[in-house]
Write a protein that holds these residues in place. Structure first.
Motif, PDB file in Angstrom:
ATOM      1  N   ARG A  74       0.836  -1.207   0.000  1.00 19.08           N
ATOM      2  CA  ARG A  74       0.000   0.000   0.000  1.00 19.08           C
ATOM      3  C   ARG A  74       0.871   1.257   0.000  1.00 19.08           C
ATOM      4  N   TYR A  75       2.039   1.145   0.629  1.00 13.56           N
ATOM      5  CA  TYR A  75       2.878   2.327   0.835  1.00 13.56           C
ATOM      6  C   TYR A  75       4.266   2.208   0.209  1.00 13.56           C
ATOM      7  N   PHE A  76       4.597   1.032  -0.309  1.00  9.75           N
ATOM      8  CA  PHE A  76       5.900   0.831  -0.971  1.00  9.75           C
ATOM      9  C   PHE A  76       5.655  -0.084  -2.164  1.00  9.75           C
ATOM     10  N   MET A  77       5.557   0.519  -3.357  1.00  2.53           N
ATOM     11  CA  MET A  77       5.042  -0.207  -4.515  1.00  2.53           C
ATOM     12  C   MET A  77       6.114  -0.707  -5.474  1.00  2.53           C
ATOM     13  N   HIS A  78       7.338  -0.247  -5.359  1.00  2.00           N
ATOM     14  CA  HIS A  78       8.353  -0.576  -6.363  1.00  2.00           C
ATOM     15  C   HIS A  78       9.435  -1.500  -5.800  1.00  2.00           C
TER      16      HIS A  78
END
Length: 429
Positions: A351-355
């Motif tokens: 949700r907060y770290f996509m890569h």
């Protein structure tokens, strides 16, 4: 010269290592990139194929490299074809490689004009047991247009359909993943130029400054320092734009109280740097911004502490994601009980770290490397964790470049300010 090219010995050594790895009786064929059109009579700036640079150093269109280590005639084991130059071409387009200059740059002794390629290739290909063709096999490649290599590879296979064909890319990926000392030095220089740009920008950052103006300051410093410019399209995203992972329009003004995320890197002698810093537009982080920033910085340092030869990227990534999850729980973004009961196929951390956490770095910013193989001594990678809280207009990423050593990593950006106190002090000057 605007920048130093790597030595001819470097390129010769790369060809030798590649030819040693080729099957007996095989011939390898590599093509330069095309000059790509825009509209009317316009063209894009020429960008050379990275494999051609790695094996020859020739940064020029209409170049062909033929490697045939089993050729009976030693003079035909390495042949470089370059575009014929003459006075008319020099007047309209500028200096091109002569045969002598191409030899000095590449170390290839047998240099021919590209117009002679078809005839000479036709004589040699009938002697070869296999032809290794090169193509872009990067895992994230998206080729919406036909490249020169794709076009000429297809023509070769149509003209000589009874030959056996193979892939050159896997051999090159193994070689290019391990950086030699000359490559590392070029990356160090790119990092130093990037640092100069960052320090320059800290002195002009203020509310009301355009994201494009920040980009321009980096561009000025990069070009002034002998770089050809940005290694990739720079990201300068203030406020909500910092939460857009590939925000490159850089068209809004920075607002007081916001953060600005800057993902930039200089090129040097064709090798690249890749840095991200997130700084406060007004010169000081808020308490919440500092809390999130330090959490990201802690994750980056944790990731650097566990990278070493033999570690598998997938396992490394999982450990870093677990560290990010701990940070998110500490920041009140994820509930610990919810995390303990989460669906592994839909990790809450995303949700907060996509890569991704890391990628290889070199001639290409997202450089090639063998897939599903462990990190090894000589690899150069990025480490770039981030936390993006869109509902709070907070997007923070921190990214440094690291050389993997025998027992850990060397931070190639160790001198670039990253601590909150130092960034705030530099911005206050």
């Amino acid at each position: 010269m605007r920048f130093e090219c790597l030595s001819s010995e470097f390129f010769s050594g790369n060809r030798s290592r590649l030819m040693e790895a080729m099957p007996e009786g095989a011939m390898a064929l590599l093509h330069s990139n095309d000059v790509m059109p825009t509209s009317a009579d316009g063209v894009m700036p020429f960008v050379q194929d990275s494999d051609m640079i790695y094996l020859s150093g020739i940064d020029q269109e209409e170049t062909v490299l033929l490697l045939y280590p089993s050729a009976p005639d030693p003079k035909q084991r390495e042949i470089l074809f370059v575009r014929r130059t003459d006075e008319h071409l020099a007047i309209w387009e500028g200096e091109k490689f002569t045969k002598e200059a191409a030899t000095l740059r590449s170390g290839v002794q047998n240099v021919q004009w590209t117009e002679n390629f078809d005839g000479l290739f036709g004589q040699l290909v009938v002697q070869a047991d296999e032809v290794l063709l090169n193509s872009n096999e990067h895992a994230r490649a998206a080729c919406g247009v036909e490249t020169r290599a794709m076009r000429l590879n297809r023509e070769c296979q149509a003209k000589y359909p009874l030959h056996r064909y193979g892939r050159l890319a896997p051999l090159l990926h193994v070689l290019r993943a391990v950086k030699q000392e000359e490559e590392v030095q070029a990356i160090r220089r790119a990092c130093a130029i990037t640092e100069a740009g960052f320090r320059r920008v800290l002195g002009m950052m203020a509310p009301g400054v355009g994201e494009w103006e920040v980009e321009a300051e980096y561009t000025h410093e990069f070009l002034k320092s002998g770089s050809r410019g940005h290694a990739y399209s720079p990201i300068v995203g203030g406020g909500k734009n910092a939460c857009v992972l590939h925000y490159v329009s850089n068209h809004e003004r920075l607002q007081a109280g916001d953060l600005v995320l800057m993902d930039v890197g200089a090129e040097c002698s064709h090798w690249n740097a890749d840095m991200t810093r997130t700084v406060p537009v007004s010169g000081k982080y808020t308490e919440r911004q500092a809390e999130v920033y330090n959490a990201v910085l802690e994750v980056m340092r944790y990731a650097a502490s566990i990278v070493k030869p033999g570690v598998m990227p997938k396992e490394y990534t999982q450990l870093v994601l677990e560290k990010v999850q701990q940070a998110l729980i500490g920041l009140g973004l994820i509930d610990a009980a919810e995390a303990a009961d989460q669906d592994d196929s839909k990790p809450l951390v995303r949700r907060y770290f996509m890569h991704g956490v890391s990628h290889h770095l070199g001639l290409d910013v997202h450089d090639v490397a063998p897939s599903n193989e462990a990190f090894a001594e000589g690899h150069v990678i990025t480490i770039e964790p981030g936390i993006y809280i869109r509902e709070e207009n907070i997007g923070i990423r921190i990214e440094n470049n690291y050389r993997i050593t025998a027992d850990g990593v060397e931070d190639l950006m160790a001198t670039i300010p990253v601590e909150i106190e130092e960034i705030e002090r530099l911005m206050a000057r």
